[in-house]
Design a protein around this motif. Sequence first.
Motif, PDB file in Angstrom:
ATOM      1  N   ARG A 164      47.906   0.979 -24.853  1.00  0.00           N
ATOM      2  CA  ARG A 164      47.734  -0.197 -23.996  1.00  0.00           C
ATOM      3  C   ARG A 164      49.117  -0.717 -23.609  1.00  0.00           C
ATOM      4  O   ARG A 164      49.931  -0.987 -24.499  1.00  0.00           O
ATOM      5  CB  ARG A 164      46.967  -1.315 -24.719  1.00  0.00           C
ATOM      6  N   GLU A 195      50.710  -3.326 -23.246  1.00  0.00           N
ATOM      7  CA  GLU A 195      50.622  -4.762 -23.548  1.00  0.00           C
ATOM      8  C   GLU A 195      51.708  -5.560 -22.830  1.00  0.00           C
ATOM      9  O   GLU A 195      52.856  -5.129 -22.764  1.00  0.00           O
ATOM     10  CB  GLU A 195      50.783  -4.986 -25.058  1.00  0.00           C
ATOM     11  N   PHE A 243      51.804  -5.613 -35.465  1.00  0.00           N
ATOM     12  CA  PHE A 243      50.571  -6.319 -35.099  1.00  0.00           C
ATOM     13  C   PHE A 243      50.138  -5.964 -33.674  1.00  0.00           C
ATOM     14  O   PHE A 243      48.971  -5.710 -33.418  1.00  0.00           O
ATOM     15  CB  PHE A 243      50.774  -7.838 -35.212  1.00  0.00           C
ATOM     16  N   ARG A 244      51.090  -5.986 -32.751  1.00  0.00           N
ATOM     17  CA  ARG A 244      50.746  -5.674 -31.362  1.00  0.00           C
ATOM     18  C   ARG A 244      51.774  -4.685 -30.809  1.00  0.00           C
ATOM     19  O   ARG A 244      52.914  -5.031 -30.566  1.00  0.00           O
ATOM     20  CB  ARG A 244      50.724  -6.940 -30.514  1.00  0.00           C
ATOM     21  N   THR A 245      51.322  -3.446 -30.654  1.00  0.00           N
ATOM     22  CA  THR A 245      52.206  -2.402 -30.134  1.00  0.00           C
ATOM     23  C   THR A 245      51.524  -1.750 -28.936  1.00  0.00           C
ATOM     24  O   THR A 245      50.368  -2.069 -28.622  1.00  0.00           O
ATOM     25  CB  THR A 245      52.474  -1.339 -31.222  1.00  0.00           C
ATOM     26  N   LEU A 273      42.830   3.317 -33.465  1.00  0.00           N
ATOM     27  CA  LEU A 273      41.601   2.543 -33.644  1.00  0.00           C
ATOM     28  C   LEU A 273      40.632   3.315 -34.516  1.00  0.00           C
ATOM     29  O   LEU A 273      40.489   4.532 -34.380  1.00  0.00           O
ATOM     30  CB  LEU A 273      40.940   2.305 -32.284  1.00  0.00           C
ATOM     31  N   GLU A 317      43.483 -12.245 -34.402  1.00  0.00           N
ATOM     32  CA  GLU A 317      42.457 -11.208 -34.602  1.00  0.00           C
ATOM     33  C   GLU A 317      42.942 -10.062 -35.490  1.00  0.00           C
ATOM     34  O   GLU A 317      44.064  -9.579 -35.357  1.00  0.00           O
ATOM     35  CB  GLU A 317      42.043 -10.651 -33.228  1.00  0.00           C
ATOM     36  N   LEU A 318      42.027  -9.667 -36.363  1.00  0.00           N
ATOM     37  CA  LEU A 318      42.252  -8.461 -37.161  1.00  0.00           C
ATOM     38  C   LEU A 318      41.318  -7.373 -36.642  1.00  0.00           C
ATOM     39  O   LEU A 318      41.749  -6.273 -36.296  1.00  0.00           O
ATOM     40  CB  LEU A 318      41.992  -8.781 -38.639  1.00  0.00           C
ATOM     41  N   GLY A 350      41.595  -1.958 -35.923  1.00  0.00           N
ATOM     42  CA  GLY A 350      42.909  -1.360 -35.702  1.00  0.00           C
ATOM     43  C   GLY A 350      43.504  -0.882 -37.020  1.00  0.00           C
ATOM     44  O   GLY A 350      43.485  -1.611 -38.017  1.00  0.00           O
ATOM     45  N   ARG A 391      46.909  -2.847 -37.870  1.00  0.00           N
ATOM     46  CA  ARG A 391      46.648  -4.200 -38.398  1.00  0.00           C
ATOM     47  C   ARG A 391      46.076  -4.104 -39.814  1.00  0.00           C
ATOM     48  O   ARG A 391      46.313  -4.975 -40.649  1.00  0.00           O
ATOM     49  CB  ARG A 391      45.704  -4.969 -37.466  1.00  0.00           C
TER      50      ARG A 391
HETATM   51  P1  ATP Z   1      43.886  -8.957 -28.944  1.00  0.00           P
HETATM   52  O1  ATP Z   1      43.060 -10.156 -28.553  1.00  0.00           O
HETATM   53  O2  ATP Z   1      44.665  -9.130 -30.228  1.00  0.00           O
HETATM   54  O3  ATP Z   1      44.701  -8.395 -27.822  1.00  0.00           O
HETATM   55  P2  ATP Z   1      41.688  -7.315 -28.296  1.00  0.00           P
HETATM   56  O4  ATP Z   1      40.591  -8.304 -28.306  1.00  0.00           O
HETATM   57  O5  ATP Z   1      42.263  -6.811 -27.039  1.00  0.00           O
HETATM   58  O6  ATP Z   1      42.866  -7.817 -29.279  1.00  0.00           O
HETATM   59  P3  ATP Z   1      40.077  -5.115 -28.960  1.00  0.00           P
HETATM   60  O7  ATP Z   1      40.081  -4.562 -27.615  1.00  0.00           O
HETATM   61  O8  ATP Z   1      38.840  -5.729 -29.497  1.00  0.00           O
HETATM   62  O9  ATP Z   1      41.285  -6.108 -29.182  1.00  0.00           O
HETATM   63  O10 ATP Z   1      40.635  -3.984 -29.937  1.00  0.00           O
HETATM   64  C1  ATP Z   1      40.035  -3.687 -31.160  1.00  0.00           C
HETATM   65  C2  ATP Z   1      41.011  -3.781 -32.295  1.00  0.00           C
HETATM   66  O11 ATP Z   1      42.195  -3.045 -31.997  1.00  0.00           O
HETATM   67  C3  ATP Z   1      41.548  -5.167 -32.585  1.00  0.00           C
HETATM   68  O12 ATP Z   1      40.627  -5.891 -33.350  1.00  0.00           O
HETATM   69  C4  ATP Z   1      42.811  -4.858 -33.343  1.00  0.00           C
HETATM   70  O13 ATP Z   1      42.539  -4.492 -34.674  1.00  0.00           O
HETATM   71  C5  ATP Z   1      43.324  -3.621 -32.631  1.00  0.00           C
HETATM   72  N1  ATP Z   1      44.329  -3.880 -31.592  1.00  0.00           N
HETATM   73  C6  ATP Z   1      44.098  -4.337 -30.339  1.00  0.00           C
HETATM   74  N2  ATP Z   1      45.232  -4.388 -29.635  1.00  0.00           N
HETATM   75  C7  ATP Z   1      46.215  -3.934 -30.455  1.00  0.00           C
HETATM   76  C8  ATP Z   1      47.627  -3.713 -30.286  1.00  0.00           C
HETATM   77  N3  ATP Z   1      48.231  -3.929 -29.133  1.00  0.00           N
HETATM   78  N4  ATP Z   1      48.329  -3.225 -31.328  1.00  0.00           N
HETATM   79  C9  ATP Z   1      47.726  -2.953 -32.512  1.00  0.00           C
HETATM   80  N5  ATP Z   1      46.396  -3.127 -32.713  1.00  0.00           N
HETATM   81  C10 ATP Z   1      45.648  -3.604 -31.711  1.00  0.00           C
END
Ligand code: ATP
Length: 463
Positions: free
Chosen positions: A201, A203, A211-213, A218, A285-286, A329, A332
């Motif tokens: 993604r 981001e 945490f966010r990469t 998944l 979110e986890l 994730g 996470r």
């Molecule tokens: P966030 O609101 O934190 O961006 P999201 O609602 O986009 O998350 P989902 O699409 O539901 O997340 O993704 C499912 C799971 O993937 C999340 O619950 C989390 O554990 C993980 N996740 C999502 N985005 C990331 C990221 N950029 N880096 C690491 N883990 C992620």
Amino acid sequence: MKKEIKPLEPDLMDKLMALCKHRGFIIPGSEIYGGLANSWDFGPYGALLKQNIRRAWLKHFVTSRDDVVLMDSSIIMNSRVWEASGHLQNFTDPLVDCKKCKKRFRADHLLEARSLEPGYDKEKPVDWLEIKCPECAGDLTEVRQFNLMFKTSVGPVAESGAVVYLRPENAAGMFTDFKSIQQSMRQRLPFGIAQIGKVFRNEVTPGNWIFRTREFELMELEYFIHPRGWEKVFDMWLGEIKSWLKSLGVRDEHLYFHEIEGADRAHYSKRTVDIEYNYPFGLKELYGLAYRTDFDLSQHAKTSGADLTYTDPVTNETFVPHVVEPSMGLERTVLVTMLEAYHEEEAPTAEEGATDRRVVLKFPKHLAPIQVAVLPLSKKEELMGPSQSLAQELRQHLVVEYDETQSIGRRYRRQDEIGTPYCVTIDFDTIQDKAVTVRDRDSMKQERVKITEVVGYLIKKYS
Ligand code: ATP
């Protein structure tokens, strides 16, 4: 009313990041080239920890059940998949730039930080003139939608190749292959398809370490059901997530199960719970759990023209299956497992009555990267010989590290820092009494065990 969530020490992240770099768990990606922002590599212990979490997840959510099967789908899929799933049109984040310092932010995060309810709403954008840059108080640009999918092309010539995307989630593979797997595995509803794999993604604002990469793994599951009784199925998966988190050592007081209200839920979802964790940088979110109705299979059926219905062999009813989706994730999971495992405590040293501060990662045993450390008391040949043969014997069954450098006290501390549950020491008494010392990571108690019995003794600790 939100329950009281216990905060973690704010500097815990810095301590953990330093430990992870020092001990080779998690290191900055492409470091010798100056790094690449928000890319992290998992070093030897980190890679083993990740592998143990994947294995535990597989056991918990797949192989210990008779209603879930595993798959592994392609990262690059036909682009029409993303048209059907809505990712091409809607997998966007609202983005704003600061006109003064040029920093970029996610609009929804800025609102969340100011506790504006119900959060960013695509249909009714808020007045951005009122919101200022949190860094320099400068004016912000209008909100723009930014698609998070990484685009590339297949074929040798980029211009004429077909445009494709790196998958932003695994679920699509479980939907496109639903019928094939359901038939080949002769599955009856309810049943699930699970998958662990890399997703990508782009981001807008990655950060907070792992945490966010922009690439992460998944662990996802699509549980196909008849819509009747979906509430019970939802609760069952919520329970499974809770027991999974418990098995990782995550304390309940750090968790918040956030029921997403109607207006904030995806339009097709009838219930969504965000499982949130109180990281040192805040409650975020986890994992996610969502009842997605028949949206996904219906969309893929409509776009592809394939028949994705299911006929119940007992009632003869034909319908498009609905799904409940737990989505977790891996990075996470690594992060919360490590935050929970990190302890600093006073511990006795070899010197009578003296103590010093030890850092210890108290992983649940089955997740520890190294299961047993074999440590000869000295580098003398009569101790190293039997130590090396014991380590080699143990390696047939467990993950073992052999270490003969430095003082025994420092070697114990090093094993504590990487979370090794048991250390076996061979000392000069071993030659006479044919026994070794087994030290327990958490209690630091030492037990004398016969050398002929120690392999069985340690295997039992892990069975
Ligand atoms: P966030 O609101 O934190 O961006 P999201 O609602 O986009 O998350 P989902 O699409 O539901 O997340 O993704 C499912 C799971 O993937 C999340 O619950 C989390 O554990 C993980 N996740 C999502 N985005 C990331 C990221 N950029 N880096 C690491 N883990 C992620």
